[in-house]
Scaffold this active site. Structure first.
Site: not given
Ligand SMILES: [Ca+2]
Ligand SMILES: [Ca+2]
Ligand SMILES: [Ca+2]
Length: 442
Positions: A141, A201, A381
């Site tokens: 990520d 994220h 996600s």
């Protein structure tokens, strides 16, 4: 007669009951000293050891003198009445065990994704089996920030972002997967794109999978005792396919030229990322090789509200592609769907009411890391790491479970969900899945 021998063996194998310890206060120093001398065990000579076998189980044995002058004794039969016989005794209390005040994680009640009867994954049932100890989740990520929910949960990761400009750490690939921020200046990542703050994220995704439990802080990850391998593949404006391919190889224990080998292969590789189009041959090869090495590859199905088969890596062969459900166990309006979805997990509604989304660890910095906080996000996600965490629980319970067996258990034990456009097997049920693994069901 023939039953005598086993019975005797059984009795001989039974451990002696543990002595009970008492704190005894005396009226004066002399009484305390007299009791101490009278009950101090003799030196362990052979004769004393023989004698010790004949010792009265109600005979107190002196252990220590406390700072206040109180005396500590063991008594084999656990009866405090023995102390009444001693002169000068003021009080007798058992030396009980205190426990740390383990407050629950304060945001856990908001994690409907874990415990809601209709829309949650039934994590509590799974945790009765394991909390993930021994398993490893690689999160490919945007990297990782310092966060108390993830500190101490990690094995060494790597930064696969080869483009120094986008990496924002001044160089190409390196051993530090710290998230340097993915903020956007206007037009930086496309002509019509507005300015945007850093998302953190990777930290959010990692927290959903493995955030610490019982630390009196924040949330609980699906596999709070599993380890995290943070692998950076996304930076400013996204990540290159070539970097993602190498990172998949590395996290699964494969050799990547110029990069030291990973400490161990990940049980689950979480890919909360994607790009439109068919699964290319190079990406397909990397995933096939990772699977052959024993890593389960989990990918978000995508948030474009189109057929999941149109986005990679969710459409690559052998990938567990994860769609998103809302708080009513219905298909999230944004989730990619259809035959390309393996199963779905809570991903949030992405509506005005953020409490219907998934809360996890992030940083508060709008560009570079500042301080650790928690924030709601929604998307496939967020759904994917719930599946990756469940894979970690499964591998914790049975480290030899094959990649196809893992996928089959996930699918076979999913619950029905309201998905008119298709969300594969339905809602991830970590509890039922772990029960199936524990029972070794075929
Ligand atoms: Ca770098
Ligand atoms: Ca770096
Ligand atoms: Ca926590």
């Amino acid at each position: 007669m023939r039953y005598l021998v086993p019975c005797f063996l059984l009795l001989a194998a039974m451990p002696a009951p543990a002595a009970t310890r008492f704190i005894v206060r005396f009226a004066d120093q002399a009484s305390a000293e007299a009791a101490r001398v009278a009950s101090t065990p003799p030196a362990p000579s052979a004769r004393a050891r023989r004698a010790a076998r004949l010792v009265d189980p109600g005979q107190p044995r002196h252990v220590a003198t406390l700072a206040t002058g109180a005396q500590l004794f063991d008594v084999d039969d656990g009866n405090p009445a023995h102390f009444v016989r001693l002169p000068g005794v003021v009080s007798v209390e058992e030396d009980r065990m205190a426990r740390p005040f383990a407050l629950p994680d304060p945001l856990y009640p908001r994690q409907w994704s874990l415990h809601d009867a209709r829309a949650g994954i039934d994590a509590n049932v799974a945790w009765a089996r394991t909390r993930g100890a021994g398993a490893l989740v690689a999160v490919l990520d945007s990297g990782i920030t310092a966060h108390p929910e993830l500190d101490g949960q990690q094995v060494p990761g790597y930064d696969f972002v080869s483009d120094a400009d986008r990496a924002r750490d001044g160089d190409g690939r390196d051993a530090d997967p710290r998230d340097e921020g993915d903020w956007e200046d206007p037009g930086e990542c496309g002509r019509r794109r507005a300015a945007a703050p850093s998302t953190w994220h990777g930290t959010h995704v990692a927290g959903l999978a493995v955030a610490r439990r019982g630390n009196q802080l924040g949330i609980v990850g699906v596999a709070p005792e599993a380890k995290l391998m943070p692998v950076r593949v996304l930076a400013a404006c996204g990540g290159r396919l070539s970097d993602i391919i190498d990172a998949i190889a590395w996290a699964s224990g494969g050799h990547v030229p110029g990069v030291p080998a990973a400490s161990r292969r990940a049980d689950a590789i979480n890919l909360s990322l994607g790009l439109e189009g068919a699964c290319g041959a190079a990406l397909g090869d990397a995933i096939a090789q990772a699977r052959a090495r024993g890593s389960v590859v989990v990918a978000a199905a995508g948030n474009e509200s189109v057929a999941a088969t149109t986005f990679a890596p969710g459409n690559c062969p052998g990938v567990v592609a994860v769609g998103a459900l809302d708080r009513r166990a219905g298909q999230a309006w944004y989730s990619n769907h259809g035959a390309g979805v393996t199963l779905a997990a809570p991903g949030g509604a992405l509506a005005r009411q953020r409490i219907d989304d998934l809360i996890s660890a992030v940083d508060q910095g709008s560009r570079t890391p500042w301080r650790s906080v928690f924030r709601y996000m929604a998307g496939t996600s967020m759904a994917a790491p719930l599946v990756s965490g469940t894979v970690a629980l499964m591998r914790s319970l049975d480290p030899d479970l094959g990649v196809d067996e893992v996928a089959r258990h996930l699918v076979d034990n999913a619950r029905p969900a309201r998905c008119p456009k298709g969300c594969g097997a339905g809602l991830l049920d970590a509890g039922a899945t772990l029960d199936a693994v524990a029972q070794g069901r075929p």
